[in-house]
Enzyme design. Structure first.
Site, mmCIF file in Angstrom:
data_model
loop_
_atom_site.group_PDB
_atom_site.id
_atom_site.type_symbol
_atom_site.label_atom_id
_atom_site.label_comp_id
_atom_site.label_asym_id
_atom_site.label_seq_id
_atom_site.Cartn_x
_atom_site.Cartn_y
_atom_site.Cartn_z
ATOM 1 N N GLY A 114 0.338 -7.050 0.548
ATOM 2 C CA GLY A 114 -0.780 -7.615 1.302
ATOM 3 C C GLY A 114 -2.100 -7.580 0.558
ATOM 4 O O GLY A 114 -3.013 -8.363 0.859
ATOM 5 N N TYR A 173 0.814 -1.225 0.000
ATOM 6 C CA TYR A 173 0.000 0.000 0.000
ATOM 7 C C TYR A 173 0.849 1.277 0.000
ATOM 8 O O TYR A 173 0.692 2.151 -0.856
ATOM 9 C CB TYR A 173 -0.957 -0.010 1.198
ATOM 10 N N GLY A 174 1.746 1.379 0.997
ATOM 11 C CA GLY A 174 2.545 2.599 1.104
ATOM 12 C C GLY A 174 3.420 2.788 -0.121
ATOM 13 O O GLY A 174 3.546 3.906 -0.651
ATOM 14 N N HIS A 214 -1.977 -8.071 10.954
ATOM 15 C CA HIS A 214 -1.859 -6.610 10.931
ATOM 16 C C HIS A 214 -0.608 -6.105 11.635
ATOM 17 O O HIS A 214 -0.695 -5.381 12.629
ATOM 18 C CB HIS A 214 -3.077 -5.967 11.624
ATOM 19 N N PHE A 241 -5.344 -1.251 6.135
ATOM 20 C CA PHE A 241 -4.764 -0.787 4.875
ATOM 21 C C PHE A 241 -5.269 0.579 4.408
ATOM 22 O O PHE A 241 -4.529 1.318 3.749
ATOM 23 C CB PHE A 241 -4.795 -1.846 3.767
ATOM 24 N N ASN A 249 -9.084 -2.597 10.640
ATOM 25 C CA ASN A 249 -8.212 -3.218 9.645
ATOM 26 C C ASN A 249 -7.386 -2.096 8.994
ATOM 27 O O ASN A 249 -7.935 -1.047 8.654
ATOM 28 C CB ASN A 249 -9.060 -3.939 8.598
ATOM 29 N N GLU A 253 10.583 -5.368 -5.938
ATOM 30 C CA GLU A 253 9.664 -6.242 -5.191
ATOM 31 C C GLU A 253 10.262 -7.659 -5.134
ATOM 32 O O GLU A 253 10.608 -8.226 -6.165
ATOM 33 C CB GLU A 253 8.286 -6.262 -5.885
ATOM 34 N N VAL A 261 15.833 -6.591 -1.852
ATOM 35 C CA VAL A 261 16.835 -5.627 -1.375
ATOM 36 C C VAL A 261 17.434 -6.150 -0.066
ATOM 37 O O VAL A 261 16.697 -6.468 0.881
ATOM 38 C CB VAL A 261 16.210 -4.233 -1.147
ATOM 39 N N GLU A 273 -14.240 -8.590 13.135
ATOM 40 C CA GLU A 273 -14.730 -8.929 11.806
ATOM 41 C C GLU A 273 -15.388 -10.310 11.848
ATOM 42 O O GLU A 273 -14.852 -11.231 12.461
ATOM 43 C CB GLU A 273 -13.524 -8.854 10.856
ATOM 44 N N ASN A 304 -5.236 -10.332 1.288
ATOM 45 C CA ASN A 304 -6.058 -9.902 2.426
ATOM 46 C C ASN A 304 -7.555 -10.003 2.138
ATOM 47 O O ASN A 304 -7.974 -10.307 1.024
ATOM 48 C CB ASN A 304 -5.649 -8.505 2.933
ATOM 49 N N GLY A 305 -8.350 -9.759 3.186
ATOM 50 C CA GLY A 305 -9.802 -9.887 3.077
ATOM 51 C C GLY A 305 -10.469 -8.691 2.432
ATOM 52 O O GLY A 305 -11.694 -8.647 2.324
#
Ligand code: FDA
Length: 495
Positions: A110, A15-16, A434, A474, A472, A35, A245, A349, A114-115
């Site tokens: 993720g 995400y980031g 998480h 993200f 959650n 990646e 990396v 959840e 993820n869900g």
């Protein structure tokens, strides 16, 4: 010889990292993403990109001899997990001494496993966790921007209320109400129009085939379909896969990276040196913290602060299950949560058990408010990190979860299921989905993720958030990265 062509490098594609790449690319900055996992776009021999949930193969996991799904046993029998070939699969489980962490590996991080639950955290708690971040700006601008770019959508009420695929969620909701607990419909990045097509038989099944933790073949708007697709479309971003990396060194006014390129079976193909001016760390809480701890303790980046490695937490994750008739059809994407945050500090959840048979189980991933924190250390012997976290630090979480689910069981005459997480174990408190923290905003970095002690070095992922966000994570990781990148691209990279 170093590959020196890089204005900006982003490590990771979660995400980031994806936010950083998009916003840098839009500014005309040539950006390379590195990646360690694969790009998941090629179907295997069965015609599918990802393997089935109930019949997993080597695509399921990151270099394991056996799958490691969180439900270990069914009716006490170890029938869930199975042997697989070691391969660069999509789900990883990293084991520390008293805590394990699930992670996605591949282009999208993720978001591949993820869900899809897209939760904007409660403002009051966000302000408690990140007091120096302007909440007006976050809730007025960056949360809406993150939700829109992630293509968050919400299940149609008529579908939720009628479909057999969410009977498990409706029953759990009714039982929560019996016990006096409220529930909420949770938005998701799974395309609910596609899901309705799956239910009608007009679209290929993914969520309704129980797919989730080993990847979704259809319907899920993972980052490769949103932020990363937009980033590539700028023409300024490239992604190098199976590039791990290993080392970051200071190099002139930028950084020199040592990167191992491997094939999907783990064979080392090449060790590269890549240099860049601006370096963005988006390798996730574990990945980013490990890179910085190694660099600090080996003397490669000697000015990094003592704060690196601190403030880690599992977002208070506890999994539990109760007896309940849920139906044999269960969509893999959760859409409801019990919100008992106010009185019990629990947000749980309502998770599916997509086993294709009636399991008589109702499953929950509870997020709890737990003040305990752990610390990562670099271990020179293994060249890896250890996590100083003790099992007993989960006690506040278990107490909170008991406050809700003891009452659920009492009013609904149900019991905890002792046969899903290993025999006799009713709370699974030794793993998390998480991981948060390790390079906290305002401590290891400044208020915008600039790493203290070294110029042109930024943290942009879940390691910025101190161990807990009450939901959650993200959407929070994405929105915070949007906020930080908006400042950094305007000031540090303005040319
Ligand atoms: P993230 O972990 O996404 O990405 C890091 C990337 O960097 C990975 O692709 C990794 O391979 C790569 N990397 C790491 N080290 C590297 C290195 N040295 N070199 C190169 N690459 C490297 N959250 C939520 O909000 N709703 C939900 O429903 C769920 N459900 C859920 C289920 C499961 C099974 C999991 C595992 C997780 C969730 N989550 C979730 C959590 C969510 O997915 C998680 O918080 C985010 O993916 C974290 O985003 P980051 O950007 O921090 O890193």
């Amino acid at each position: 010889k170093a590959d020196t062509n890089h204005e900006a490098v982003v490590i990771g594609t979660g995400y980031g990292a994806a936010v950083a790449a998009l916003r840098l690319g839009q500014r005309g900055i040539r950006t390379t993403m590195l990646e360690m996992g694969q790009l998941w776009d090629e179907p295997g021999p069965d015609g599918k990109i990802f393997c089935p949930m109930l019949n997993p193969d080597r695509r399921a996991m990151w270099f394991k001899d056996r799958t490691e799904a969180p439900l270990e046993t069914l009716l006490g029998l170890p029938i869930v997990n199975r042997p697989i070939e070691r391969y660069a699969g999509v789900l990883d489980k990293v084991h520390f001494a008293e805590m394990a962490v699930y992670l996605g590996r591949g282009v999208g991080g993720g978001s591949l496993v993820n869900g899809g639950m897209a939760v904007t955290p409660k403002r009051e708690y966000f302000e408690e966790v990140l007091p120096d971040v302007d909440a007006d700006e976050m809730y007025g601008k960056f949360f809406p921007l993150a939700n829109k770019t992630l293509r968050v959508n919400t299940i149609r009420p008529a579908f939720l209320e009628s479909t057999s695929w969410y009977q498990y969620a409706r029953t759990a909701r009714r039982q929560a109400a019996n016990a006096g607990f409220g529930t909420q419909v949770i938005p998701n990045v799974y395309d609910f129009a596609h899901m309705e097509g799956e239910a009608r038989g007009t679209k290929p099944k993914s969520a309704l085939a129980g797919e989730v933790i080993y990847g979704n073949n259809h319907g899920k708007m993972s980052l490769d379909k949103t932020y990363l697709a937009d980033a590539l479309a700028t023409g300024n971003v490239t992604i190098k896969t199976l590039h791990h990396v290993k080392r970051i060194q200071q190099h002139q006014d930028g950084y020199l990276l040592t990167v191992e390129q491997r094939d999907p079976f783990g064979k080392l193909l090449n060790t590269k040196k890549i240099s860049c001016r601006h370096l963005f760390l988006g390798a996730g809480s574990l990945g980013t913290t490990e890179l910085l701890l190694r660099a600090r303790d080996n003397g490669d980046l000697p000015n990094l602060s003592d704060e690196i490695g601190r403030g880690w937490g599992p977002n208070g994750n506890v999994m539990t299950a109760r007896t309940m008739i849920g139906g044999f059809q269960q969509s893999g994407m959760p859409v409801l949560a019990i919100d008992a945050w106010q009185d019990h500090e629990v947000f749980a959840e309502i998770a599916p058990v997509p086993a294709g048979v009636e399991t008589l189980a109702s499953l929950y991933l509870a997020i709890t408010k737990n003040p305990e924190r752990g610390t990562f250390h670099y271990d020179r012997g293994t060249d890896g990190i250890t996590l100083d976290w003790r099992r007993e630090q989960m006690k506040p979480s278990i107490r909170a979860v008991r406050g809700v689910f003891d009452e659920m069981n009492r009013t609904n005459l149900s019991t905890y299921r002792p046969d899903l997480f290993g025999i006799g174990k009713v709370f699974s408190d030794d793993f998390t989905y998480h991981p948060l923290g390790g390079c906290l905003l305002g401590r290891a970095t400044d208020e915008y993720g600039r790493v203290r002690g070294h110029k042109n070095l930024y943290v942009t992922d879940g390691s910025l958030i101190g161990g807990s966000i009450g939901a959650n994570p993200f959407v929070s990781i994405t929105a915070l990265a949007e906020r930080n990148l908006s400042r950094i691209t305007a000031t540090d990279l303005n040319h």
